[in-house]
Design a protein around this motif. Structure first.
Motif, PDB file in Angstrom:
ATOM      1  N   ASP A 140       0.835  -1.212   0.000  1.00  0.00           N
ATOM      2  CA  ASP A 140       0.000   0.000   0.000  1.00  0.00           C
ATOM      3  C   ASP A 140       0.865   1.257   0.000  1.00  0.00           C
ATOM      4  O   ASP A 140       0.629   2.187  -0.787  1.00  0.00           O
ATOM      5  N   GLY A 141       1.854   1.300   0.882  1.00  0.00           N
ATOM      6  CA  GLY A 141       2.694   2.480   0.983  1.00  0.00           C
ATOM      7  C   GLY A 141       3.510   2.731  -0.270  1.00  0.00           C
ATOM      8  O   GLY A 141       3.686   3.885  -0.690  1.00  0.00           O
ATOM      9  N   THR A 142       4.008   1.658  -0.894  1.00  0.00           N
ATOM     10  CA  THR A 142       4.819   1.821  -2.101  1.00  0.00           C
ATOM     11  C   THR A 142       3.974   2.299  -3.268  1.00  0.00           C
ATOM     12  O   THR A 142       4.394   3.174  -4.045  1.00  0.00           O
ATOM     13  N   ILE A 143       2.763   1.773  -3.395  1.00  0.00           N
ATOM     14  CA  ILE A 143       1.881   2.231  -4.476  1.00  0.00           C
ATOM     15  C   ILE A 143       1.475   3.688  -4.247  1.00  0.00           C
ATOM     16  O   ILE A 143       1.439   4.488  -5.196  1.00  0.00           O
ATOM     17  N   THR A 144       1.184   4.047  -3.006  1.00  0.00           N
ATOM     18  CA  THR A 144       0.850   5.442  -2.700  1.00  0.00           C
ATOM     19  C   THR A 144       2.019   6.366  -3.039  1.00  0.00           C
ATOM     20  O   THR A 144       1.836   7.451  -3.618  1.00  0.00           O
ATOM     21  N   LEU A 145       3.225   5.950  -2.682  1.00  0.00           N
ATOM     22  CA  LEU A 145       4.417   6.724  -3.009  1.00  0.00           C
ATOM     23  C   LEU A 145       4.567   6.859  -4.522  1.00  0.00           C
ATOM     24  O   LEU A 145       4.850   7.950  -5.039  1.00  0.00           O
ATOM     25  N   PHE A 146       4.380   5.760  -5.233  1.00  0.00           N
ATOM     26  CA  PHE A 146       4.487   5.809  -6.691  1.00  0.00           C
ATOM     27  C   PHE A 146       3.481   6.791  -7.293  1.00  0.00           C
ATOM     28  O   PHE A 146       3.843   7.598  -8.166  1.00  0.00           O
ATOM     29  N   LYS A 147       2.245   6.731  -6.840  1.00  0.00           N
ATOM     30  CA  LYS A 147       1.225   7.638  -7.380  1.00  0.00           C
ATOM     31  C   LYS A 147       1.620   9.098  -7.164  1.00  0.00           C
ATOM     32  O   LYS A 147       1.425   9.949  -8.042  1.00  0.00           O
ATOM     33  N   ARG A 148       2.159   9.373  -6.003  1.00  0.00           N
ATOM     34  CA  ARG A 148       2.575  10.747  -5.698  1.00  0.00           C
ATOM     35  C   ARG A 148       3.722  11.189  -6.622  1.00  0.00           C
ATOM     36  O   ARG A 148       3.707  12.295  -7.163  1.00  0.00           O
ATOM     37  N   LEU A 149       4.687  10.306  -6.827  1.00  0.00           N
ATOM     38  CA  LEU A 149       5.818  10.636  -7.683  1.00  0.00           C
ATOM     39  C   LEU A 149       5.410  10.666  -9.157  1.00  0.00           C
ATOM     40  O   LEU A 149       5.959  11.452  -9.939  1.00  0.00           O
ATOM     41  N   ARG A 150       4.445   9.840  -9.513  1.00  0.00           N
ATOM     42  CA  ARG A 150       3.986   9.802 -10.913  1.00  0.00           C
ATOM     43  C   ARG A 150       3.338  11.119 -11.313  1.00  0.00           C
ATOM     44  O   ARG A 150       3.356  11.502 -12.500  1.00  0.00           O
ATOM     45  N   GLN A 151       2.769  11.836 -10.353  1.00  0.00           N
ATOM     46  CA  GLN A 151       2.225  13.161 -10.638  1.00  0.00           C
ATOM     47  C   GLN A 151       3.321  14.136 -11.024  1.00  0.00           C
ATOM     48  O   GLN A 151       3.082  15.100 -11.748  1.00  0.00           O
ATOM     49  N   ARG A 152       4.528  13.866 -10.537  1.00  0.00           N
ATOM     50  CA  ARG A 152       5.678  14.732 -10.821  1.00  0.00           C
ATOM     51  C   ARG A 152       6.289  14.445 -12.187  1.00  0.00           C
ATOM     52  O   ARG A 152       6.752  15.354 -12.877  1.00  0.00           O
ATOM     53  N   THR A 153       6.316  13.146 -12.596  1.00  0.00           N
ATOM     54  CA  THR A 153       7.018  12.770 -13.811  1.00  0.00           C
ATOM     55  C   THR A 153       6.533  11.422 -14.334  1.00  0.00           C
ATOM     56  O   THR A 153       6.143  10.554 -13.545  1.00  0.00           O
ATOM     57  N   PRO A 154       6.588  11.203 -15.656  1.00  0.00           N
ATOM     58  CA  PRO A 154       6.341   9.862 -16.205  1.00  0.00           C
ATOM     59  C   PRO A 154       7.605   9.011 -16.195  1.00  0.00           C
ATOM     60  O   PRO A 154       7.566   7.835 -16.570  1.00  0.00           O
ATOM     61  N   ASN A 155       8.709   9.588 -15.735  1.00  0.00           N
ATOM     62  CA  ASN A 155      10.009   8.932 -15.779  1.00  0.00           C
ATOM     63  C   ASN A 155      10.223   8.014 -14.572  1.00  0.00           C
ATOM     64  O   ASN A 155      11.292   7.973 -13.979  1.00  0.00           O
ATOM     65  N   ILE A 156       9.166   7.301 -14.206  1.00  0.00           N
ATOM     66  CA  ILE A 156       9.212   6.436 -13.024  1.00  0.00           C
ATOM     67  C   ILE A 156       8.364   5.202 -13.259  1.00  0.00           C
ATOM     68  O   ILE A 156       7.328   5.246 -13.925  1.00  0.00           O
ATOM     69  N   GLY A 157       8.828   4.073 -12.707  1.00  0.00           N
ATOM     70  CA  GLY A 157       8.077   2.826 -12.792  1.00  0.00           C
ATOM     71  C   GLY A 157       8.021   2.148 -11.438  1.00  0.00           C
ATOM     72  O   GLY A 157       8.699   2.546 -10.482  1.00  0.00           O
ATOM     73  N   ILE A 158       7.225   1.090 -11.355  1.00  0.00           N
ATOM     74  CA  ILE A 158       7.039   0.371 -10.092  1.00  0.00           C
ATOM     75  C   ILE A 158       7.031  -1.130 -10.355  1.00  0.00           C
ATOM     76  O   ILE A 158       6.485  -1.597 -11.355  1.00  0.00           O
ATOM     77  N   ALA A 159       7.665  -1.877  -9.457  1.00  0.00           N
ATOM     78  CA  ALA A 159       7.629  -3.334  -9.528  1.00  0.00           C
ATOM     79  C   ALA A 159       6.364  -3.833  -8.831  1.00  0.00           C
ATOM     80  O   ALA A 159       6.019  -3.365  -7.743  1.00  0.00           O
ATOM     81  N   ILE A 160       5.678  -4.765  -9.476  1.00  0.00           N
ATOM     82  CA  ILE A 160       4.442  -5.344  -8.943  1.00  0.00           C
ATOM     83  C   ILE A 160       4.574  -6.866  -8.942  1.00  0.00           C
ATOM     84  O   ILE A 160       5.103  -7.454  -9.881  1.00  0.00           O
ATOM     85  N   GLN A 161       4.057  -7.507  -7.881  1.00  0.00           N
ATOM     86  CA  GLN A 161       4.276  -8.938  -7.659  1.00  0.00           C
ATOM     87  C   GLN A 161       3.025  -9.760  -7.983  1.00  0.00           C
ATOM     88  O   GLN A 161       1.952  -9.537  -7.420  1.00  0.00           O
ATOM     89  N   ALA A 162       3.210 -10.743  -8.855  1.00  0.00           N
ATOM     90  CA  ALA A 162       2.075 -11.540  -9.326  1.00  0.00           C
ATOM     91  C   ALA A 162       1.572 -12.522  -8.287  1.00  0.00           C
ATOM     92  O   ALA A 162       0.435 -12.994  -8.389  1.00  0.00           O
ATOM     93  N   TYR A 163       2.367 -12.866  -7.280  1.00  0.00           N
ATOM     94  CA  TYR A 163       1.906 -13.900  -6.356  1.00  0.00           C
ATOM     95  C   TYR A 163       0.923 -13.389  -5.311  1.00  0.00           C
ATOM     96  O   TYR A 163       0.342 -14.171  -4.562  1.00  0.00           O
ATOM     97  N   LEU A 164       0.702 -12.082  -5.257  1.00  0.00           N
ATOM     98  CA  LEU A 164      -0.254 -11.537  -4.284  1.00  0.00           C
ATOM     99  C   LEU A 164      -1.672 -11.558  -4.844  1.00  0.00           C
ATOM    100  O   LEU A 164      -1.909 -11.196  -6.001  1.00  0.00           O
ATOM    101  N   PHE A 165      -2.633 -11.939  -4.014  1.00  0.00           N
ATOM    102  CA  PHE A 165      -4.035 -11.966  -4.447  1.00  0.00           C
ATOM    103  C   PHE A 165      -4.507 -10.573  -4.868  1.00  0.00           C
ATOM    104  O   PHE A 165      -5.323 -10.434  -5.775  1.00  0.00           O
ATOM    105  N   ARG A 166      -4.021  -9.554  -4.232  1.00  0.00           N
ATOM    106  CA  ARG A 166      -4.502  -8.194  -4.431  1.00  0.00           C
ATOM    107  C   ARG A 166      -4.065  -7.582  -5.766  1.00  0.00           C
ATOM    108  O   ARG A 166      -4.591  -6.549  -6.178  1.00  0.00           O
ATOM    109  N   THR A 167      -3.083  -8.187  -6.426  1.00  0.00           N
ATOM    110  CA  THR A 167      -2.431  -7.536  -7.562  1.00  0.00           C
ATOM    111  C   THR A 167      -3.378  -7.250  -8.712  1.00  0.00           C
ATOM    112  O   THR A 167      -3.278  -6.200  -9.366  1.00  0.00           O
ATOM    113  N   GLU A 168      -4.312  -8.135  -8.976  1.00  0.00           N
ATOM    114  CA  GLU A 168      -5.241  -7.916 -10.091  1.00  0.00           C
ATOM    115  C   GLU A 168      -6.000  -6.602  -9.916  1.00  0.00           C
ATOM    116  O   GLU A 168      -6.224  -5.863 -10.880  1.00  0.00           O
TER     117      GLU A 168
END
Length: 310
Positions: A140-168
């Motif tokens: 949750d915290g990493t996605i929130t951080l990413f969203k905040r930084l994504r507002q600043r620039t498109p020059n950012i990406g995030i790693a997402i894990q397929a083994y978590l139920f929540r990922t979809e």
């Protein structure tokens, strides 16, 4: 989850095993299969020869969950140096950083500040910035951080894990932003209440999510990019068929693999004109990461066993 994988992931968190194993010769020899050295200069030296083969790179310093906020300052300064070294070497390389390396546990706002400094330098040097993902309590915290930084620039990406139920569900929010996503299977010891315990289910969820991220509405948004970060060749081939069938533009996806693993496959993809990127890890805090690499593939364990008798 197999007993071997569970044992290796448990060992990755055990301080006593870490301290003793890191002094063992055969462990230090075998870890060289997966990383070129402990210093950033070692990683740069490994990245430079890949450029003529058209394999680009991601550089990441091992370590997470720093103990005090002063360490975050040092990590930030280190990555500023890394960005300058990348530019000086003339290579197409990106950086990947864990939020807990930049003080997320101690003060999330300081973590944001450090990320902003790194993003500013990345923009100045045309270097891409990845937020790495950690265990499930940090999602949750990493996605929130990413969203905040994504507002600043498109020059950012995030790693997402397929083994978590929540990922979809998580990726639907990210798709709406126009996100660069490095899709990984996941390498932490998670309870069965939050993650698929069986490899076959993780593989199928990985394919399902990547196929979703290759749909038109996902890739048509500015900033959208999919890193297919798996060494599973049959899974890669299934996704390459999706890419071919949907006529996905070559600049909307890359295959991302780790240094020292499936090297021939990396060279094969690059020689075919498929954008391919090798993640090179370095640093002194390598034992937990090393055990997670062993847990990913049984063949890696046999490599260690052979090293025991050298």
């Amino acid at each position: 989850m197999s007993m071997m994988r569970k044992a290796l992931l448990w060992a990755s968190t055990n301080a006593w095993i870490r301290e003793n194993a890191m002094r063992t010769g055969f462990v230090r020899r075998s870890v060289s299969k997966f990383m070129p050295g402990e210093k950033i200069e070692d990683a740069i030296s490994a990245a430079v020869p890949l450029k003529p083969t058209k394999i680009n790179t991601i550089l990441t310093r091992l370590g997470e969950n720093i103990k005090n906020i002063g360490e975050a300052d040092e990590v930030c300064e280190h990555y500023l140096k890394v960005i300058d070294l990348i530019k000086g070497a003339g290579i197409d390389s990106q950086i990947s950083v864990k939020p807990t390396q930049l003080g997320y546990d101690q003060n999330p706002e300081i973590c944001v500040k450090h990320c902003m400094r790194l993003i500013e330098r990345c923009e100045q040097t045309n270097t891409f910035f990845w937020l790495d993902m950690e265990s499930s309590p940090y999602v949750d915290g990493t996605i929130t951080l990413f969203k905040r930084l994504r507002q600043r620039t498109p020059n950012i990406g995030i790693a997402i894990q397929a083994y978590l139920f929540r990922t979809e569900k998580d990726i639907e929010e990210l798709v709406a932003l126009g996100s660069a996503i490095r899709m990984v299977k996941g390498a932490y010891l998670e309870p069965p209440s939050v993650a698929f315990p069986n490899k076959a289910d993780v593989d199928e969820n990985y394919f399902k999510i990547c196929a979703r991220l290759l749909q038109d509405d996902a890739l048509s948004r500015p900033g959208a990019l999919l890193h297919i970060a798996t060494h599973d060749i049959p899974l890669q081939e299934r996704l390459m068929k999706v890419i071919a069938d949907r006529k996905i533009a070559a600049d909307r996806y890359e295959f991302a693999m780790l240094f020292g693993i499936q090297t021939a496959r990396q060279q094969e993809l690059a020689s075919q004109g498929v954008r391919t990127r090798c993640l090179i890890s370095y640093g002194e805090y390598w034992f937990p990461w090393y055990m997670r690499r062993l847990a990913e593939r049984p063949a890696n364990v046999w490599f260690v066993v052979k090293n025991m008798f050298r």
